[in-house]
Design a protein around this motif. Structure first.
Motif, PDB file in Angstrom:
ATOM      1  N   ASP A   5       0.654  -0.976  -0.125  1.00 35.61           N
ATOM      2  CA  ASP A   5       0.026  -0.175  -0.136  1.00 35.61           C
ATOM      3  C   ASP A   5       0.927   1.165   0.014  1.00 35.61           C
ATOM      4  N   VAL A   6       0.722   2.078  -1.150  1.00 34.41           N
ATOM      5  CA  VAL A   6       1.652   3.055  -1.190  1.00 34.41           C
ATOM      6  C   VAL A   6       1.006   4.311  -0.735  1.00 34.41           C
ATOM      7  N   TYR A   7       0.967   5.034   0.220  1.00 32.25           N
ATOM      8  CA  TYR A   7       0.119   5.951   0.662  1.00 32.25           C
ATOM      9  C   TYR A   7       0.287   7.318  -0.046  1.00 32.25           C
ATOM     10  N   ASP A   8       1.515   7.704  -0.466  1.00 41.66           N
ATOM     11  CA  ASP A   8       1.750   8.715  -0.963  1.00 41.66           C
ATOM     12  C   ASP A   8       3.278   8.899  -1.778  1.00 41.66           C
ATOM     13  N   THR A   9       3.519   9.597  -2.726  1.00 40.85           N
ATOM     14  CA  THR A   9       4.686   9.718  -3.308  1.00 40.85           C
ATOM     15  C   THR A   9       4.981  11.306  -3.576  1.00 40.85           C
ATOM     16  N   ASN A  10       6.070  11.856  -3.185  1.00 42.31           N
ATOM     17  CA  ASN A  10       6.217  13.469  -3.033  1.00 42.31           C
ATOM     18  C   ASN A  10       7.874  13.781  -3.534  1.00 42.31           C
ATOM     19  N   VAL A  11       7.865  14.907  -4.292  1.00 44.78           N
ATOM     20  CA  VAL A  11       9.137  15.215  -4.736  1.00 44.78           C
ATOM     21  C   VAL A  11       9.231  16.691  -3.916  1.00 44.78           C
ATOM     22  N   TRP A  12      10.842  17.039  -3.891  1.00 49.32           N
ATOM     23  CA  TRP A  12      10.977  18.151  -2.941  1.00 49.32           C
ATOM     24  C   TRP A  12      12.306  18.564  -3.868  1.00 49.32           C
ATOM     25  N   ILE A  13      12.306  19.894  -4.180  1.00 50.59           N
ATOM     26  CA  ILE A  13      13.372  20.576  -5.071  1.00 50.59           C
ATOM     27  C   ILE A  13      13.541  21.869  -4.443  1.00 50.59           C
ATOM     28  N   GLY A  14      14.864  22.315  -4.622  1.00 51.04           N
ATOM     29  CA  GLY A  14      15.113  23.596  -4.111  1.00 51.04           C
ATOM     30  C   GLY A  14      16.658  23.522  -4.357  1.00 51.04           C
ATOM     31  N   TYR A  15      17.031  24.980  -3.903  1.00 42.53           N
ATOM     32  CA  TYR A  15      18.714  25.375  -3.755  1.00 42.53           C
ATOM     33  C   TYR A  15      19.004  25.398  -2.350  1.00 42.53           C
ATOM     34  N   PRO A  16      20.142  24.928  -2.055  1.00 40.85           N
ATOM     35  CA  PRO A  16      20.379  25.077  -0.573  1.00 40.85           C
ATOM     36  C   PRO A  16      20.787  26.585  -0.108  1.00 40.85           C
ATOM     37  N   PRO A  17      20.490  26.902   1.251  1.00 44.06           N
ATOM     38  CA  PRO A  17      20.196  25.842   1.964  1.00 44.06           C
ATOM     39  C   PRO A  17      18.685  25.831   2.396  1.00 44.06           C
ATOM     40  N   THR A  18      18.048  24.287   2.170  1.00 42.42           N
ATOM     41  CA  THR A  18      16.613  24.011   2.590  1.00 42.42           C
ATOM     42  C   THR A  18      16.729  23.416   3.886  1.00 42.42           C
ATOM     43  N   TYR A  19      15.348  23.517   4.368  1.00 41.77           N
ATOM     44  CA  TYR A  19      15.278  23.253   5.719  1.00 41.77           C
ATOM     45  C   TYR A  19      13.726  22.555   5.985  1.00 41.77           C
ATOM     46  N   THR A  20      13.764  21.400   6.546  1.00 44.24           N
ATOM     47  CA  THR A  20      12.549  20.684   7.194  1.00 44.24           C
ATOM     48  C   THR A  20      12.652  20.551   8.540  1.00 44.24           C
ATOM     49  N   PRO A  21      11.547  21.346   9.258  1.00 47.79           N
ATOM     50  CA  PRO A  21      11.948  21.062  11.018  1.00 47.79           C
ATOM     51  C   PRO A  21      11.432  19.903  11.286  1.00 47.79           C
ATOM     52  N   LEU A  22      11.836  19.799  12.730  1.00 48.63           N
ATOM     53  CA  LEU A  22      11.452  18.406  13.399  1.00 48.63           C
ATOM     54  C   LEU A  22      10.163  17.911  13.302  1.00 48.63           C
ATOM     55  N   HIS A  23       9.900  16.782  12.854  1.00 53.10           N
ATOM     56  CA  HIS A  23       8.461  16.344  12.856  1.00 53.10           C
ATOM     57  C   HIS A  23       8.595  14.938  12.892  1.00 53.10           C
ATOM     58  N   ARG A  24       7.391  14.039  12.553  1.00 49.05           N
ATOM     59  CA  ARG A  24       7.405  12.788  12.654  1.00 49.05           C
ATOM     60  C   ARG A  24       6.253  12.413  11.486  1.00 49.05           C
ATOM     61  N   ASP A  25       6.370  11.327  10.994  1.00 51.75           N
ATOM     62  CA  ASP A  25       5.301  10.954   9.978  1.00 51.75           C
ATOM     63  C   ASP A  25       4.406   9.686  10.337  1.00 51.75           C
ATOM     64  N   PRO A  26       3.139   9.632   9.960  1.00 54.05           N
ATOM     65  CA  PRO A  26       2.422   8.525  10.658  1.00 54.05           C
ATOM     66  C   PRO A  26       2.629   7.189   9.852  1.00 54.05           C
ATOM     67  N   ASN A  27       3.387   7.258   8.664  1.00 48.29           N
ATOM     68  CA  ASN A  27       3.676   5.935   7.935  1.00 48.29           C
ATOM     69  C   ASN A  27       4.981   5.787   7.707  1.00 48.29           C
ATOM     70  N   PRO A  28       5.379   4.454   7.425  1.00 43.38           N
ATOM     71  CA  PRO A  28       7.040   4.350   7.144  1.00 43.38           C
ATOM     72  C   PRO A  28       7.409   5.157   5.889  1.00 43.38           C
ATOM     73  N   ASN A  29       8.585   5.410   5.637  1.00 49.87           N
ATOM     74  CA  ASN A  29       9.033   6.586   4.644  1.00 49.87           C
ATOM     75  C   ASN A  29      10.107   5.981   4.275  1.00 49.87           C
ATOM     76  N   LEU A  30      10.288   5.847   2.849  1.00 57.39           N
ATOM     77  CA  LEU A  30      11.414   5.740   2.243  1.00 57.39           C
ATOM     78  C   LEU A  30      12.010   7.071   1.292  1.00 57.39           C
ATOM     79  N   PHE A  31      12.982   7.567   1.748  1.00 59.90           N
ATOM     80  CA  PHE A  31      13.498   8.860   1.150  1.00 59.90           C
ATOM     81  C   PHE A  31      14.816   8.639   0.559  1.00 59.90           C
ATOM     82  N   VAL A  32      14.552   8.979  -0.690  1.00 61.61           N
ATOM     83  CA  VAL A  32      15.741   8.935  -1.720  1.00 61.61           C
ATOM     84  C   VAL A  32      16.115  10.311  -2.283  1.00 61.61           C
TER      85      VAL A  32
END
Length: 328
Positions: free
Chosen positions: A192-219
């Motif tokens: 069951d693939v809940y969602d697939t998302n793309v993230w693109i930018g120029y450094p520095p980029t930042y995602t704050p501390l958080h937690r996900d409700p589902n397992p996450n494969l991050f590439v």
């Protein structure tokens, strides 16, 4: 978080006004500090953060037993995901720096210019409740983001755009075809693939501390990112400690329903300091845990189990980009 959506309603002037809005925010006469798109120094692993394990045996059976079921984070073998078609189609080597990636804006514009995508706009702020950073989210055509990326490649920008959590399902089929679902995602769990998302930018980029409700494969698709992880109970304790300093609830419900305070204001500042300040005096801080750190380059991937707290920084030269699959 409720996201403002730009509604065009057949009005051809909407695109023009949106472009003017970004230009106005970046006007040279507007007083603000200057963000830089130049290299951000690598964050060294410090006391309290240990290098995350790299998996030797990436077979489905071993991954399922040792990490998916056990809910333990891990880095997959280096460059394990380099065969995704997106690597060769979405990105190019910089003509001046072969080891630095640039976004293939021609390809993306050809196949998805009119796609409506989520963007995050950040800029310096002098407002007292923003703690130095103003943030908002909106939806706009992909072509607006591509235009900003071309501009940022040539000149440092004070106003920054980040394509964040762009659902693959919102993109045209040609672009979706560039992201075949990895076998670890389709076979380790129930498929069951809940969602697939793309993230693109120029450094520095930042995602704050958080937690996900589902397992996450991050590439990691391009550039470099550093991920810091904290186990579920320790992360909850850290989050609650920071929230108490602000006179707010730090219970588990508050950790699930997050708003713009993640990206601006005092909460963002305090959490970033606790997670990323390597000179922090741990005796006087909320850092009473053992965390893990993963440094990812193009082709690398990592598994983040559900409930594990994590914060991510994009560093280095050139475009930084990632894709993630939430699955069960």
């Amino acid at each position: 978080m409720k996201v403002q959506r730009w509604l065009f309603n057949g009005n051809p002037g909407a695109w023009y006004r949106l472009s003017l809005a970004v230009t106005r925010f970046n006007h040279p006469n507007r007083p603000h500090a200057q963000f830089s798109t130049q290299n951000s120094p690598s964050v060294a692993t410090s006391c309290g953060y240990h290098p995350l394990k790299i998996l030797d045996d990436a077979s489905i059976e071993n991954f399922r037993k040792e990490h998916f079921i056990a809910e333990l984070p891990v880095i997959l073998p280096r460059r394990h995901f380099r065969d995704l078609p997106a690597f060769g189609r979405w990105f190019q080597s910089s003509p001046s720096e072969p080891n630095v990636s640039r976004l293939n804006t021609t390809y993306l514009e050809q196949h998805g210019a009119d796609a409506i995508v989520p963007l995050e706009l950040t800029q310096p702020s002098t407002e007292p409740d923003k703690d130095g950073v103003s943030f908002r989210q909106f939806h706009a055509p992909l072509s607006l983001f591509l235009e900003w990326m071309r501009t940022a490649e040539e000149q440092s920008q004070s106003v920054r755009l980040y394509l964040a959590q762009c659902q693959l399902s919102d993109l045209p089929q040609t672009l979706r075809n560039d992201f075949a679902t990895p076998e670890l995602v389709s076979q380790a769990g129930n498929g069951d693939v809940y969602d697939t998302n793309v993230w693109i930018g120029y450094p520095p980029t930042y995602t704050p501390l958080h937690r996900d409700p589902n397992p996450n494969l991050f590439v990691q698709l391009a550039g470099r990112k550093i991920v810091r992880l904290i186990a579920p109970d320790d992360g909850q304790a850290l989050f609650a400690s920071v929230r108490r300093q602000l006179g707010r609830s730090g219970n588990r419900e508050a950790a699930v329903f997050r708003g713009s305070e993640m990206m601006q204001g005092r909460e963002r500042t305090l959490l970033e300091k606790e997670v990323w300040d390597d000179g922090l005096n741990t005796a006087s801080s909320a850092r009473k845990y053992v965390g893990y750190e993963a440094q990812l380059e193009a082709g690398d991937g990592m598994f983040i189990p559900k409930g594990w707290w994590h914060s991510i920084k994009g560093v280095g030269h050139g475009v930084t980009a990632s894709v993630n699959w939430w699955f069960r």
